[in-house]
Enzyme design. Sequence first.
Site, short mmCIF file in Angstrom:
data_model
loop_
_atom_site.label_atom_id
_atom_site.label_comp_id
_atom_site.label_asym_id
_atom_site.label_seq_id
_atom_site.Cartn_x
_atom_site.Cartn_y
_atom_site.Cartn_z
N THR A 9 -4.34 -6.42 -7.27
CA THR A 9 -3.38 -5.67 -6.49
C THR A 9 -2.29 -6.15 -5.68
O THR A 9 -1.31 -5.39 -5.62
CB THR A 9 -4.63 -4.82 -5.39
OG1 THR A 9 -5.66 -4.05 -6.29
CG2 THR A 9 -3.87 -3.90 -4.48
N GLU A 23 -12.98 4.71 33.72
CA GLU A 23 -13.27 5.15 35.10
C GLU A 23 -12.11 5.13 36.22
O GLU A 23 -11.87 5.73 36.91
CB GLU A 23 -14.17 4.23 35.57
CG GLU A 23 -15.45 3.63 34.64
CD GLU A 23 -15.12 2.64 33.44
OE1 GLU A 23 -14.37 2.75 32.82
OE2 GLU A 23 -16.36 1.90 33.43
N ARG A 82 2.32 2.82 8.91
CA ARG A 82 3.53 3.41 9.00
C ARG A 82 3.06 4.89 9.28
O ARG A 82 1.80 5.26 9.31
CB ARG A 82 4.58 3.28 7.62
CG ARG A 82 4.62 2.05 7.28
CD ARG A 82 5.60 1.92 6.06
NE ARG A 82 5.29 2.63 4.87
CZ ARG A 82 4.35 1.86 4.10
NH1 ARG A 82 4.10 0.45 4.35
NH2 ARG A 82 3.66 2.27 2.98
N GLU A 89 -9.15 -2.30 0.54
CA GLU A 89 -8.21 -1.26 -0.17
C GLU A 89 -8.12 -1.43 -1.57
O GLU A 89 -7.20 -1.09 -2.35
CB GLU A 89 -6.68 -1.08 0.64
CG GLU A 89 -6.80 -0.45 1.85
CD GLU A 89 -5.45 0.05 2.24
OE1 GLU A 89 -4.75 0.29 1.21
OE2 GLU A 89 -5.26 0.29 3.56
#
Length: 346
Positions: free
Chosen positions: A197, A52, A208, A280
């Site tokens: 992982t 606004e 990145r 992930e």
Amino acid sequence: MQDYEYMQLAVDAAQQAQWRPWKNPRVGAVIVKDDHILAVGYHHQYGDVHAEIDAYQQVADKQQLVGATIYVTLEPCAHTGKQPSCATQMLAWGLQRVVVGQIDPNPLVTKHGVERLRAAGVQVDIWPIPVSEAINPAFHYFFTHQLPYVTLKVAQSLNGKITAASNEATKITSAVVDEDSHTLRAYQQAIIIGSTTALVDQPSLAVRHVHTQHQPLRVIIDRRGRLVNSAAVTQDNTLIITENADFATQAEQVSYLKVVTPQTILHLLGQRGIQAVLVEGGSELHAAFVQAHAYQEIIVYQTTGLLPNTGVSSFGTADSMTDLGKIKNVKVIDNTLKVTIKREEA
Ligand SMILES: NC(=O)c1ccc[n+]([C@@H]2O[C@H](COP(=O)([O-])OP(=O)(O)OC[C@H]3O[C@@H](n4cnc5c(N)ncnc54)[C@H](OP(=O)(O)O)[C@@H]3O)[C@@H](O)[C@H]2O)c1
């Protein structure tokens, strides 16, 4: 032009900010007088002026605001945060009408902005179909459920494998696709990975290729404490969640939970005010989130390469992508299909 066309302009303006408002909602505003657009504004970046005010600042002759209408995708705020209350500032402009796309779900604001404007005699109309939620799914989900909005992200080969072997990091996507997934990261306040992982890929999980002022919190699920003495323990902006009480005493970054499940993980992150989370992988962690129905969205980068059939499959249990939810969007990026799936909430 009609009301809905002005509101659509405000929605389009809101979306221009992309990931930059971070934990704040993307909001757009259009000021109109006598069927003439005086200004279009939006919330550009976390900490910046609200939509606004951005629109207001573009109106050179403030006298024109007297009797004008403002279309704003989300209720004007009524509290003083990084910026003074928009509703209070707007009272000085002489507006005749405020059209609000959706009531703000943040309890600091909910209905207070609307009430403040109405109490001062400004006509406030609430849009019949909420418009802000589609632009800000995580913001609305978080304030409605006090839990983060969860997106599972996977890159898979044509035969549904995420890696050639569990103890091996296999590069699946191209640099162009990687850039897209870094943009996806920029929208999040946390990224979660499993311990395998973390040990195999040792990913930085940083954003990145995309300019952002905020890096998401790295969250590693390590129920057994396999990461004791690893570099992850001393990394900044990192949270390791474990069931191993001894491990939890070793570093500030390590949090103990008696039982680590997708629900307890999300509860902990919700308590820390984290609205948007990207999981992930790998496969086992994704499978745990799928089995617990602890996700709202899945993004699959479907590449055209093949990996050995003995490799690790995405999501463990699900037979096909359609078991995971409804496919909402498919986009081609550099020979890769980016498939967005939304889970139907029970
Ligand atoms: N292509 C891709 O998109 C992609 C993405 C990520 C990883 N990868 C690859 O995937 C491989 C690793 O995948 P992975 O499936 O073997 O392992 P992973 O998912 O990385 O690790 C298993 C994780 O799941 C946790 N877990 C299992 N069941 C759970 C439950 N019910 N509740 C909470 N947590 C639970 C385990 O906790 P504990 O360890 O504490 O038991 C562990 O943190 C690596 O080779 C990596 O390169 C590929």
